[in-house]
Design a protein around this motif. Sequence first.
Motif, PDB file in Angstrom:
ATOM      1  N   GLY A 170      30.429  23.141 -10.372  1.00 42.16           N
ATOM      2  CA  GLY A 170      29.209  22.583  -9.823  1.00 42.16           C
ATOM      3  C   GLY A 170      28.842  23.286  -8.527  1.00 42.16           C
ATOM      4  N   VAL A 171      27.588  23.658  -8.370  1.00 49.29           N
ATOM      5  CA  VAL A 171      27.104  24.273  -7.136  1.00 49.29           C
ATOM      6  C   VAL A 171      25.831  23.549  -6.711  1.00 49.29           C
ATOM      7  CG1 VAL A 171      28.050  26.529  -7.795  1.00 49.29           C
ATOM      8  CG2 VAL A 171      25.645  26.022  -8.286  1.00 49.29           C
ATOM      9  N   THR A 172      25.493  23.678  -5.441  1.00 49.11           N
ATOM     10  CA  THR A 172      24.201  23.147  -5.004  1.00 49.11           C
ATOM     11  C   THR A 172      23.179  24.259  -4.816  1.00 49.11           C
ATOM     12  OG1 THR A 172      24.901  23.178  -2.687  1.00 49.11           O
ATOM     13  CG2 THR A 172      25.204  21.125  -3.877  1.00 49.11           C
ATOM     14  N   GLY A 173      23.658  25.510  -4.762  1.00 50.66           N
ATOM     15  CA  GLY A 173      22.749  26.637  -4.619  1.00 50.66           C
ATOM     16  C   GLY A 173      23.240  27.853  -5.370  1.00 50.66           C
ATOM     17  N   LEU A 174      22.297  28.566  -5.992  1.00 53.15           N
ATOM     18  CA  LEU A 174      22.585  29.812  -6.700  1.00 53.15           C
ATOM     19  C   LEU A 174      21.494  30.796  -6.296  1.00 53.15           C
ATOM     20  CD1 LEU A 174      24.337  31.184  -8.949  1.00 53.15           C
ATOM     21  CD2 LEU A 174      22.636  30.379 -10.582  1.00 53.15           C
ATOM     22  N   HIS A 175      21.889  31.815  -5.522  1.00 48.28           N
ATOM     23  CA  HIS A 175      20.913  32.716  -4.921  1.00 48.28           C
ATOM     24  C   HIS A 175      21.436  34.138  -5.001  1.00 48.28           C
ATOM     25  CE1 HIS A 175      18.360  34.613  -1.835  1.00 48.28           C
ATOM     26  NE2 HIS A 175      17.535  33.613  -2.003  1.00 48.28           N
ATOM     27  N   ALA A 176      20.538  35.104  -5.258  1.00 47.60           N
ATOM     28  CA  ALA A 176      20.956  36.490  -5.436  1.00 47.60           C
ATOM     29  C   ALA A 176      21.720  37.030  -4.239  1.00 47.60           C
ATOM     30  CB  ALA A 176      19.726  37.362  -5.717  1.00 47.60           C
ATOM     31  N   GLU A 177      21.315  36.660  -3.029  1.00 53.31           N
ATOM     32  CA  GLU A 177      21.978  37.173  -1.822  1.00 53.31           C
ATOM     33  C   GLU A 177      23.020  36.196  -1.284  1.00 53.31           C
ATOM     34  OE1 GLU A 177      19.281  38.546   1.151  1.00 53.31           O
ATOM     35  OE2 GLU A 177      18.064  39.688  -0.270  1.00 53.31           O
ATOM     36  N   ALA A 178      22.702  34.925  -1.267  1.00 50.05           N
ATOM     37  CA  ALA A 178      23.635  33.931  -0.709  1.00 50.05           C
ATOM     38  C   ALA A 178      24.766  33.607  -1.673  1.00 50.05           C
ATOM     39  CB  ALA A 178      22.881  32.655  -0.344  1.00 50.05           C
ATOM     40  N   GLY A 179      24.604  33.920  -2.959  1.00 45.95           N
ATOM     41  CA  GLY A 179      25.642  33.666  -3.945  1.00 45.95           C
ATOM     42  C   GLY A 179      25.729  32.205  -4.333  1.00 45.95           C
ATOM     43  N   LEU A 180      26.963  31.724  -4.498  1.00 52.13           N
ATOM     44  CA  LEU A 180      27.232  30.341  -4.899  1.00 52.13           C
ATOM     45  C   LEU A 180      27.555  29.537  -3.647  1.00 52.13           C
ATOM     46  CD1 LEU A 180      29.792  31.438  -7.607  1.00 52.13           C
ATOM     47  CD2 LEU A 180      27.420  30.799  -8.074  1.00 52.13           C
ATOM     48  N   THR A 181      26.822  28.447  -3.438  1.00 55.42           N
ATOM     49  CA  THR A 181      27.043  27.645  -2.233  1.00 55.42           C
ATOM     50  C   THR A 181      27.118  26.167  -2.572  1.00 55.42           C
ATOM     51  OG1 THR A 181      24.643  27.611  -1.793  1.00 55.42           O
ATOM     52  CG2 THR A 181      25.950  29.301  -0.661  1.00 55.42           C
ATOM     53  N   THR A 182      27.661  25.416  -1.619  1.00 55.68           N
ATOM     54  CA  THR A 182      27.749  23.968  -1.762  1.00 55.68           C
ATOM     55  C   THR A 182      27.584  23.331  -0.390  1.00 55.68           C
ATOM     56  OG1 THR A 182      29.021  22.187  -2.795  1.00 55.68           O
ATOM     57  CG2 THR A 182      30.272  23.799  -1.518  1.00 55.68           C
ATOM     58  N   GLY A 183      27.522  22.003  -0.361  1.00 52.28           N
ATOM     59  CA  GLY A 183      27.198  21.317   0.882  1.00 52.28           C
ATOM     60  C   GLY A 183      28.383  20.853   1.707  1.00 52.28           C
ATOM     61  N   ASP A 184      29.625  21.167   1.252  1.00 51.90           N
ATOM     62  CA  ASP A 184      30.796  20.688   1.984  1.00 51.90           C
ATOM     63  C   ASP A 184      31.876  21.764   1.997  1.00 51.90           C
ATOM     64  OD1 ASP A 184      32.378  18.265   3.122  1.00 51.90           O
ATOM     65  OD2 ASP A 184      33.679  19.071   1.556  1.00 51.90           O
ATOM     66  N   TYR A 185      32.515  21.949   3.139  1.00 47.03           N
ATOM     67  CA  TYR A 185      33.524  22.997   3.319  1.00 47.03           C
ATOM     68  C   TYR A 185      34.742  22.769   2.430  1.00 47.03           C
ATOM     69  CZ  TYR A 185      36.879  25.991   5.760  1.00 47.03           C
ATOM     70  OH  TYR A 185      37.818  26.938   6.060  1.00 47.03           O
ATOM     71  N   GLU A 186      35.241  21.531   2.387  1.00 49.34           N
ATOM     72  CA  GLU A 186      36.425  21.229   1.580  1.00 49.34           C
ATOM     73  C   GLU A 186      36.130  21.393   0.090  1.00 49.34           C
ATOM     74  OE1 GLU A 186      39.440  20.672   2.498  1.00 49.34           O
ATOM     75  OE2 GLU A 186      39.114  20.579   4.653  1.00 49.34           O
ATOM     76  N   GLU A 187      34.954  20.980  -0.330  1.00 51.09           N
ATOM     77  CA  GLU A 187      34.580  21.136  -1.735  1.00 51.09           C
ATOM     78  C   GLU A 187      34.562  22.605  -2.146  1.00 51.09           C
ATOM     79  OE1 GLU A 187      31.919  18.353  -4.222  1.00 51.09           O
ATOM     80  OE2 GLU A 187      30.890  18.630  -2.311  1.00 51.09           O
ATOM     81  N   ALA A 188      34.082  23.464  -1.255  1.00 47.25           N
ATOM     82  CA  ALA A 188      34.043  24.893  -1.561  1.00 47.25           C
ATOM     83  C   ALA A 188      35.448  25.418  -1.822  1.00 47.25           C
ATOM     84  CB  ALA A 188      33.380  25.659  -0.412  1.00 47.25           C
ATOM     85  N   SER A 189      36.423  24.965  -1.043  1.00 49.84           N
ATOM     86  CA  SER A 189      37.810  25.403  -1.223  1.00 49.84           C
ATOM     87  C   SER A 189      38.365  24.949  -2.568  1.00 49.84           C
ATOM     88  CB  SER A 189      38.691  24.848  -0.092  1.00 49.84           C
ATOM     89  OG  SER A 189      38.275  25.346   1.160  1.00 49.84           O
ATOM     90  N   VAL A 190      38.066  23.718  -2.953  1.00 52.23           N
ATOM     91  CA  VAL A 190      38.552  23.191  -4.226  1.00 52.23           C
ATOM     92  C   VAL A 190      37.913  23.942  -5.397  1.00 52.23           C
ATOM     93  CG1 VAL A 190      38.613  21.153  -5.723  1.00 52.23           C
ATOM     94  CG2 VAL A 190      39.088  20.923  -3.275  1.00 52.23           C
ATOM     95  N   LYS A 191      36.640  24.256  -5.280  1.00 51.77           N
ATOM     96  CA  LYS A 191      35.966  24.997  -6.351  1.00 51.77           C
ATOM     97  C   LYS A 191      36.588  26.378  -6.526  1.00 51.77           C
ATOM     98  CE  LYS A 191      31.616  22.592  -5.377  1.00 51.77           C
ATOM     99  NZ  LYS A 191      31.438  21.796  -6.587  1.00 51.77           N
ATOM    100  N   ARG A 192      36.920  27.036  -5.426  1.00 49.89           N
ATOM    101  CA  ARG A 192      37.577  28.342  -5.527  1.00 49.89           C
ATOM    102  C   ARG A 192      38.946  28.205  -6.186  1.00 49.89           C
ATOM    103  NH1 ARG A 192      35.055  29.089  -0.437  1.00 49.89           N
ATOM    104  NH2 ARG A 192      36.924  28.379   0.685  1.00 49.89           N
ATOM    105  N   ALA A 193      39.665  27.130  -5.855  1.00 52.77           N
ATOM    106  CA  ALA A 193      40.986  26.900  -6.450  1.00 52.77           C
ATOM    107  C   ALA A 193      40.869  26.697  -7.959  1.00 52.77           C
ATOM    108  CB  ALA A 193      41.650  25.688  -5.796  1.00 52.77           C
ATOM    109  N   PHE A 194      39.907  25.915  -8.397  1.00 54.74           N
ATOM    110  CA  PHE A 194      39.675  25.723  -9.826  1.00 54.74           C
ATOM    111  C   PHE A 194      39.382  27.062 -10.503  1.00 54.74           C
ATOM    112  CE2 PHE A 194      38.546  21.030  -9.435  1.00 54.74           C
ATOM    113  CZ  PHE A 194      39.437  20.604 -10.409  1.00 54.74           C
ATOM    114  N   SER A 195      38.480  27.836  -9.912  1.00 58.07           N
ATOM    115  CA  SER A 195      38.053  29.088 -10.520  1.00 58.07           C
ATOM    116  C   SER A 195      39.215  30.071 -10.682  1.00 58.07           C
ATOM    117  CB  SER A 195      36.944  29.727  -9.670  1.00 58.07           C
ATOM    118  OG  SER A 195      36.411  30.866 -10.303  1.00 58.07           O
ATOM    119  N   ARG A 196      40.125  30.084  -9.712  1.00 51.98           N
ATOM    120  CA  ARG A 196      41.273  30.983  -9.794  1.00 51.98           C
ATOM    121  C   ARG A 196      42.207  30.642 -10.951  1.00 51.98           C
ATOM    122  NH1 ARG A 196      41.088  30.714  -3.945  1.00 51.98           N
ATOM    123  NH2 ARG A 196      42.557  28.955  -3.985  1.00 51.98           N
ATOM    124  N   ARG A 197      42.166  29.386 -11.408  1.00 54.98           N
ATOM    125  CA  ARG A 197      43.085  28.941 -12.464  1.00 54.98           C
ATOM    126  C   ARG A 197      42.439  28.910 -13.843  1.00 54.98           C
ATOM    127  NH1 ARG A 197      47.606  30.159 -10.730  1.00 54.98           N
ATOM    128  NH2 ARG A 197      48.504  28.889 -12.411  1.00 54.98           N
TER     129      ARG A 197
END
Length: 252
Positions: A170-197
């Motif tokens: 889940g993302v809150t933003g998808l942008h050609a330059e900004a990439g994949l973004t979300t509204g919370d710092y901790e959530e971003a870390s968890v999303k990266r952890a999921f993606s790595r697995r």
Amino acid sequence: MLTSQRKRLILEQLAREGQVLSKALSAQFAVSEDTIRRDLRELAAEGELQRVHGGALPASGATATFAERQSLRLDSKKRVAQKGAELILPGQVVMIDGGTTTAELITFLPPDLHITVVTHSPSIALALVEHPCIDVILIGGKLFKHSVVTTGTAAIEGISAIHADLFFMGVTGLHAEAGLTTGDYEEASVKRAFSRRAAETIVLASAEKINAASSYVIGDLSMVNTVVVEEEADAGLVAALEKAGVVVVKAD
């Protein structure tokens, strides 16, 4: 020109072009860059845009409360979610992120589909309780109430013990330059952890996320393997995704 007029024109240009640059706006309106930066700062505080280095991008509407987001662009969410469900194969281990679009995804899973779902969303886990053929692994951690998901060290440790076939991010933003973004710092870390697995990361990009950005970066476009968009999705973003090696799947 009044400040309110200048701000309105900035927002119109942002909606039209997908980004604005402070230096160019300064020349365009014949005011200092400090004045433009103040305009952008005030518009960002009002939730009208997302400031980035050198300018601004459209703010994502997907950062509202969970209850508010449930009804935001619901038709768009249903279309990309239904298409996303078609990418799941029997026997797979599927990680499903929290969010209102992924909540729609699970409604399209066939009753005879045998998979294992791994999620840090109590809402998604509970919604799958009555599914006759899906095993559910619920990742623990500190509950982040805004998105109704678990975060923190415990969540990341739980995720690290799993090899999955797919991760629906889940993302809150998808942008050609900004990439994949979300509204919370901790959530971003968890999303990266999921993606790595996961062998493959998929983003269901409903309309409110396209060409928008939030404060916290998950990663660039190449972090995902597949993005599901609507048929009429912005051609520029689709081209940027394909250039990054991402498979773009269009929902009917």
